[in-house]
Design a protein around this motif. Structure first.
Motif, PDB file in Angstrom:
ATOM      1  N   GLY A 266       0.793  -1.227   0.000  1.00  0.00           N
ATOM      2  CA  GLY A 266       0.000   0.000   0.000  1.00  0.00           C
ATOM      3  C   GLY A 266       0.819   1.267   0.000  1.00  0.00           C
ATOM      4  O   GLY A 266       0.297   2.354   0.285  1.00  0.00           O
ATOM      5  N   GLY A 267       2.112   1.156  -0.317  1.00  0.00           N
ATOM      6  CA  GLY A 267       2.978   2.329  -0.352  1.00  0.00           C
ATOM      7  C   GLY A 267       3.104   2.907  -1.757  1.00  0.00           C
ATOM      8  O   GLY A 267       2.178   2.814  -2.575  1.00  0.00           O
ATOM      9  N   LYS A 268       4.265   3.447  -2.056  1.00  0.00           N
ATOM     10  CA  LYS A 268       4.481   4.099  -3.350  1.00  0.00           C
ATOM     11  C   LYS A 268       5.971   4.055  -3.668  1.00  0.00           C
ATOM     12  O   LYS A 268       6.807   4.132  -2.764  1.00  0.00           O
ATOM     13  N   TYR A 269       6.275   3.922  -4.948  1.00  0.00           N
ATOM     14  CA  TYR A 269       7.678   3.905  -5.386  1.00  0.00           C
ATOM     15  C   TYR A 269       8.063   5.275  -5.926  1.00  0.00           C
ATOM     16  O   TYR A 269       7.301   5.922  -6.653  1.00  0.00           O
ATOM     17  N   PHE A 270       9.299   5.717  -5.583  1.00  0.00           N
ATOM     18  CA  PHE A 270       9.815   7.003  -6.045  1.00  0.00           C
ATOM     19  C   PHE A 270      11.192   6.797  -6.675  1.00  0.00           C
ATOM     20  O   PHE A 270      11.927   5.866  -6.313  1.00  0.00           O
ATOM     21  N   ARG A 271      11.512   7.684  -7.572  1.00  0.00           N
ATOM     22  CA  ARG A 271      12.825   7.644  -8.234  1.00  0.00           C
ATOM     23  C   ARG A 271      13.513   8.981  -8.032  1.00  0.00           C
ATOM     24  O   ARG A 271      12.969  10.044  -8.361  1.00  0.00           O
ATOM     25  N   ALA A 272      14.735   8.948  -7.452  1.00  0.00           N
ATOM     26  CA  ALA A 272      15.483  10.172  -7.172  1.00  0.00           C
ATOM     27  C   ALA A 272      16.822  10.126  -7.902  1.00  0.00           C
ATOM     28  O   ALA A 272      17.711   9.355  -7.528  1.00  0.00           O
ATOM     29  N   LYS A 273      16.940  10.948  -8.929  1.00  0.00           N
ATOM     30  CA  LYS A 273      18.187  10.980  -9.691  1.00  0.00           C
ATOM     31  C   LYS A 273      19.122  12.084  -9.232  1.00  0.00           C
ATOM     32  O   LYS A 273      20.291  12.123  -9.636  1.00  0.00           O
ATOM     33  N   ASP A 274      18.614  13.020  -8.441  1.00  0.00           N
ATOM     34  CA  ASP A 274      19.451  14.100  -7.934  1.00  0.00           C
ATOM     35  C   ASP A 274      18.964  14.521  -6.556  1.00  0.00           C
ATOM     36  O   ASP A 274      17.943  14.031  -6.053  1.00  0.00           O
ATOM     37  N   ALA A 275      19.675  15.451  -5.934  1.00  0.00           N
ATOM     38  CA  ALA A 275      19.357  15.875  -4.571  1.00  0.00           C
ATOM     39  C   ALA A 275      17.998  16.556  -4.498  1.00  0.00           C
ATOM     40  O   ALA A 275      17.250  16.367  -3.529  1.00  0.00           O
ATOM     41  N   ALA A 277      15.339  16.032  -6.353  1.00  0.00           N
ATOM     42  CA  ALA A 277      14.286  15.012  -6.408  1.00  0.00           C
ATOM     43  C   ALA A 277      14.176  14.280  -5.083  1.00  0.00           C
ATOM     44  O   ALA A 277      13.080  13.964  -4.609  1.00  0.00           O
ATOM     45  N   LEU A 278      15.318  14.002  -4.452  1.00  0.00           N
ATOM     46  CA  LEU A 278      15.312  13.314  -3.162  1.00  0.00           C
ATOM     47  C   LEU A 278      14.592  14.152  -2.108  1.00  0.00           C
ATOM     48  O   LEU A 278      13.809  13.625  -1.307  1.00  0.00           O
ATOM     49  N   ARG A 279      14.839  15.458  -2.112  1.00  0.00           N
ATOM     50  CA  ARG A 279      14.158  16.344  -1.154  1.00  0.00           C
ATOM     51  C   ARG A 279      12.657  16.347  -1.391  1.00  0.00           C
ATOM     52  O   ARG A 279      11.862  16.301  -0.446  1.00  0.00           O
ATOM     53  N   ARG A 280      12.253  16.400  -2.659  1.00  0.00           N
ATOM     54  CA  ARG A 280      10.815  16.415  -2.979  1.00  0.00           C
ATOM     55  C   ARG A 280      10.148  15.111  -2.543  1.00  0.00           C
ATOM     56  O   ARG A 280       9.014  15.114  -2.055  1.00  0.00           O
ATOM     57  N   ILE A 281      10.857  14.015  -2.718  1.00  0.00           N
ATOM     58  CA  ILE A 281      10.279  12.709  -2.359  1.00  0.00           C
ATOM     59  C   ILE A 281      10.023  12.634  -0.860  1.00  0.00           C
ATOM     60  O   ILE A 281       8.933  12.260  -0.422  1.00  0.00           O
ATOM     61  N   ALA A 287       4.237  14.573   3.873  1.00  0.00           N
ATOM     62  CA  ALA A 287       2.849  15.045   3.784  1.00  0.00           C
ATOM     63  C   ALA A 287       1.862  13.879   3.802  1.00  0.00           C
ATOM     64  O   ALA A 287       0.763  14.000   4.363  1.00  0.00           O
ATOM     65  N   LEU A 288       2.245  12.759   3.202  1.00  0.00           N
ATOM     66  CA  LEU A 288       1.346  11.604   3.158  1.00  0.00           C
ATOM     67  C   LEU A 288       1.204  10.930   4.514  1.00  0.00           C
ATOM     68  O   LEU A 288       0.131  10.425   4.859  1.00  0.00           O
ATOM     69  N   GLU A 289       2.273  10.907   5.288  1.00  0.00           N
ATOM     70  CA  GLU A 289       2.283  10.167   6.553  1.00  0.00           C
ATOM     71  C   GLU A 289       2.371  11.114   7.733  1.00  0.00           C
ATOM     72  O   GLU A 289       3.399  11.254   8.379  1.00  0.00           O
ATOM     73  N   GLN A 290       1.261  11.801   7.997  1.00  0.00           N
ATOM     74  CA  GLN A 290       1.173  12.664   9.160  1.00  0.00           C
ATOM     75  C   GLN A 290       0.477  11.937  10.296  1.00  0.00           C
ATOM     76  O   GLN A 290      -0.334  11.039  10.072  1.00  0.00           O
ATOM     77  N   SER A 291       0.776  12.324  11.526  1.00  0.00           N
ATOM     78  CA  SER A 291       0.140  11.714  12.689  1.00  0.00           C
ATOM     79  C   SER A 291      -1.358  11.929  12.620  1.00  0.00           C
ATOM     80  O   SER A 291      -1.820  13.044  12.355  1.00  0.00           O
ATOM     81  N   PRO A 292      -2.143  10.875  12.833  1.00  0.00           N
ATOM     82  CA  PRO A 292      -3.592  11.014  12.751  1.00  0.00           C
ATOM     83  C   PRO A 292      -4.149  11.906  13.861  1.00  0.00           C
ATOM     84  O   PRO A 292      -3.795  11.764  15.021  1.00  0.00           O
TER      85      PRO A 292
END
Length: 331
Positions: A266-275, A277-281, A287-292
């Motif tokens: 139930g997760g998601k795959y990300f691809r980071a080719k540079d710094a 992109a890594l920060r955005r990921i 943002a997706l995994e905030q405390s309920p």
């Protein structure tokens, strides 16, 4: 937000008897009482005067008193409804980091590992109520920091991460299994693994698919990240004199396996080719995994029966007062 209602509405059925009492009064009780006539009044006023006799006044006051008692028994209440924000309960997150030799490649400055440390430090700074842990892996895995809310300790452990003495290789399945094992005993409602690698599974005694099935069994969501470029990349090497040279090595990321792990859990795959992109990921995962959080509704009831009791006493007292004073000789 205010509401009003009768707590014991069944008592209101007594009002069905009121028309019967009124009919009995007009049909029988009223006729038994003498009617006061005033010869000095004109005929139209004489009729109007006789239409409302002292017994009528007393009956009306007693009926109003009885109505107050019925309303008091029905227990009229007002309710104030308020919503209170429930504090965040926190989630458990384990960061599973590939620290194999290829993480020293410098396509992300100053290298993949150091760039990842910077991004993770920002990720940790954005958490408040969550327990965070750190698992590192290469040819084998190590629980480098247990789940904790002491973010200062976790960051110190992260900064001390300088390729622990682990066998070389990329054991993705073993790294994921170690992260799942770290999360398994926890009681948090949401458990997450953020698994990062720059290669493909080439060692270890646990296959990635087996580790993914284990995560799914324990309802652990896995976000997977493939970091760095593919093809050939410059790997820095140091000679005995400390001089750095570069050796171009083939790099391949097993994206199908990473996508499969994310999809199964139930997760998601990300691809980071540079710094960048890594920060955005990591920002997106943050943002997706905030405390309920949520809201708790609280209702405060206030009984208002006293007003009806006082009204009943007033009308009863007024009637009795008139009976023994003004209407004493007229009723």
């Amino acid at each position: 937000m205010n509401h009003a209602a009768f707590h014991n509405p069944g008592w209101l059925l007594l009002f069905l008897a009121f028309p019967v009492l009124l009919w009995l009064h007009v049909r029988y009780w009223r006729r038994r009482q003498p009617v006061l006539t005033l010869a000095s009044l004109p005929a139209p006023l004489q009729v109007a005067h006789q239409a409302l006799t002292p017994p009528d006044v007393l009956f009306g006051l007693r009926l109003l008193s009885l109505a107050g008692i019925v309303l008091a028994l029905a227990n009229f209440q007002t309710a104030t409804v308020s919503r209170q924000k429930v504090p965040a309960q926190g989630i458990d997150v384990v960061l599973a980091m590939d620290i194999s030799a290829s993480m020293q490649i410098e396509d992300i400055k100053p290298n993949r590992l150091e760039g990842l440390k910077t991004v993770i430090s920002r990720f940790v700074a954005g958490r408040t109520h969550d327990r965070l842990g750190l698992v590192v892996y290469a040819g084998e895995s190590l629980n480098w920091c247990p789940l904790t809310t002491d973010y200062g300790f976790l960051l110190r452990q992260l900064n001390r991460l300088d390729q622990p003495a682990l066998a070389d290789g990329t054991a993705i399945g073993l790294g994921l299994a170690s992260a799942v094992n770290a999360l398994r005993p926890g009681k948090a409602k949401s458990k997450v693994v953020i698994l990062l690698t720059d290669g493909e599974n080439n060692t270890g005694f646990i296959e990635p698919v087996t580790a993914a099935q284990l995560a799914r069994k324990h309802r652990i969501k896995v976000y997977t990240i493939g970091i760095g470029s593919t093809g050939t990349a410059p790997l820095p090497l140091y000679d005995l004199n400390g001089r750095k040279t570069y050796h171009y090595v083939p790099v391949k990321i097993d994206e199908p396996a990473l996508r499969s792990i994310a999809r199964q859990t139930g997760g998601k795959y990300f691809r980071a080719k540079d710094a960048a992109a890594l920060r955005r990921i990591y920002a997106e995962i943050d943002a997706l995994e905030q405390s309920p959080t949520g809201y708790r509704t609280q209702v405060q009831y206030t009984a208002q029966y006293r007003w009806f009791v006082w009204a009943a006493l007033f009308f009863f007292g007024l009637g009795e007062g008139l009976l023994f004073t003004v209407l004493r000789s007229l009723s």
